[in-house]
Design a protein around this motif. Sequence first.
Motif, mmCIF file in Angstrom:
data_model
loop_
_atom_site.group_PDB
_atom_site.id
_atom_site.type_symbol
_atom_site.label_atom_id
_atom_site.label_comp_id
_atom_site.label_asym_id
_atom_site.label_seq_id
_atom_site.Cartn_x
_atom_site.Cartn_y
_atom_site.Cartn_z
ATOM 1 N N ASP A 171 -5.077 -1.817 8.227
ATOM 2 C CA ASP A 171 -6.231 -0.920 8.199
ATOM 3 C C ASP A 171 -5.786 0.518 7.920
ATOM 4 O O ASP A 171 -6.402 1.221 7.118
ATOM 5 C CB ASP A 171 -7.006 -0.982 9.517
ATOM 6 C CG ASP A 171 -7.778 -2.274 9.693
ATOM 7 O OD1 ASP A 171 -7.991 -2.997 8.694
ATOM 8 O OD2 ASP A 171 -8.185 -2.564 10.842
ATOM 9 N N ARG A 228 -4.776 0.781 4.282
ATOM 10 C CA ARG A 228 -5.940 0.804 3.391
ATOM 11 C C ARG A 228 -6.582 2.186 3.362
ATOM 12 O O ARG A 228 -7.002 2.658 2.310
ATOM 13 C CB ARG A 228 -6.956 -0.259 3.821
ATOM 14 C CG ARG A 228 -6.562 -1.653 3.408
ATOM 15 C CD ARG A 228 -7.646 -2.680 3.706
ATOM 16 N NE ARG A 228 -7.200 -3.990 3.303
ATOM 17 C CZ ARG A 228 -6.667 -4.886 4.133
ATOM 18 N NH1 ARG A 228 -6.555 -4.622 5.412
ATOM 19 N NH2 ARG A 228 -6.267 -6.060 3.683
ATOM 20 N N GLN A 236 -6.814 4.724 -0.166
ATOM 21 C CA GLN A 236 -8.156 4.755 -0.742
ATOM 22 C C GLN A 236 -8.177 5.653 -1.965
ATOM 23 O O GLN A 236 -7.616 6.743 -1.967
ATOM 24 C CB GLN A 236 -9.169 5.276 0.280
ATOM 25 C CG GLN A 236 -9.814 4.197 1.061
ATOM 26 C CD GLN A 236 -10.900 4.739 1.973
ATOM 27 O OE1 GLN A 236 -10.844 5.860 2.445
ATOM 28 N NE2 GLN A 236 -11.881 3.913 2.229
ATOM 29 N N GLU A 296 -4.169 -0.073 -3.751
ATOM 30 C CA GLU A 296 -5.097 -0.971 -3.061
ATOM 31 C C GLU A 296 -4.815 -2.417 -3.448
ATOM 32 O O GLU A 296 -4.825 -3.317 -2.598
ATOM 33 C CB GLU A 296 -6.544 -0.588 -3.388
ATOM 34 C CG GLU A 296 -6.966 0.742 -2.779
ATOM 35 C CD GLU A 296 -8.329 1.210 -3.249
ATOM 36 O OE1 GLU A 296 -8.904 0.617 -4.188
ATOM 37 O OE2 GLU A 296 -8.820 2.194 -2.681
ATOM 38 N N LEU A 355 -1.740 -3.759 -1.643
ATOM 39 C CA LEU A 355 -2.023 -4.140 -0.259
ATOM 40 C C LEU A 355 -2.689 -5.504 -0.187
ATOM 41 O O LEU A 355 -2.388 -6.312 0.694
ATOM 42 C CB LEU A 355 -2.908 -3.100 0.419
ATOM 43 C CG LEU A 355 -2.192 -1.880 0.946
ATOM 44 C CD1 LEU A 355 -3.194 -0.891 1.531
ATOM 45 C CD2 LEU A 355 -1.147 -2.250 1.979
ATOM 46 N N GLU A 356 -3.581 -5.758 -1.120
ATOM 47 C CA GLU A 356 -4.235 -7.069 -1.146
ATOM 48 C C GLU A 356 -3.224 -8.174 -1.442
ATOM 49 O O GLU A 356 -3.288 -9.260 -0.874
ATOM 50 C CB GLU A 356 -5.389 -7.086 -2.148
ATOM 51 C CG GLU A 356 -6.541 -6.181 -1.744
ATOM 52 C CD GLU A 356 -6.994 -6.383 -0.306
ATOM 53 O OE1 GLU A 356 -7.186 -7.544 0.118
ATOM 54 O OE2 GLU A 356 -7.151 -5.382 0.409
ATOM 55 N N SER A 380 -1.318 -8.749 1.704
ATOM 56 C CA SER A 380 -2.178 -9.472 2.650
ATOM 57 C C SER A 380 -2.275 -10.947 2.310
ATOM 58 O O SER A 380 -2.393 -11.788 3.195
ATOM 59 C CB SER A 380 -3.588 -8.877 2.650
ATOM 60 O OG SER A 380 -3.585 -7.596 3.169
#
Length: 88
Positions: A32, A35, A39, A45, A48-49, A52
């Motif tokens: 979190d 992220r 931004q 971004e 990070l995905e 994840s």
Amino acid sequence: MSDEVTAERAVGDHGAGDGAEEAAARRAELMDQAREAVQGRPELEELLERVSALDTMDLPHHVAELDAVHRVLRDVLAAAGRNDAPAS
């Protein structure tokens, strides 16, 4: 006494599930924060995905995915500040 660590010693006073739950909560908190930090930077971004999504991949694929993420991070860092330099 040997250097072997028993499962009981490794887990300590917490149940095995407690450690896993704490680690998952900490990982979610860090994601979190990450992220928020990226931004407005679509390339970061996306990275990070990808990180994840490692939980959904077979372990043998992790190395290749992390290498790809690392390459993009190096490129982003190498370019950092180049476009932000004040015009002379």
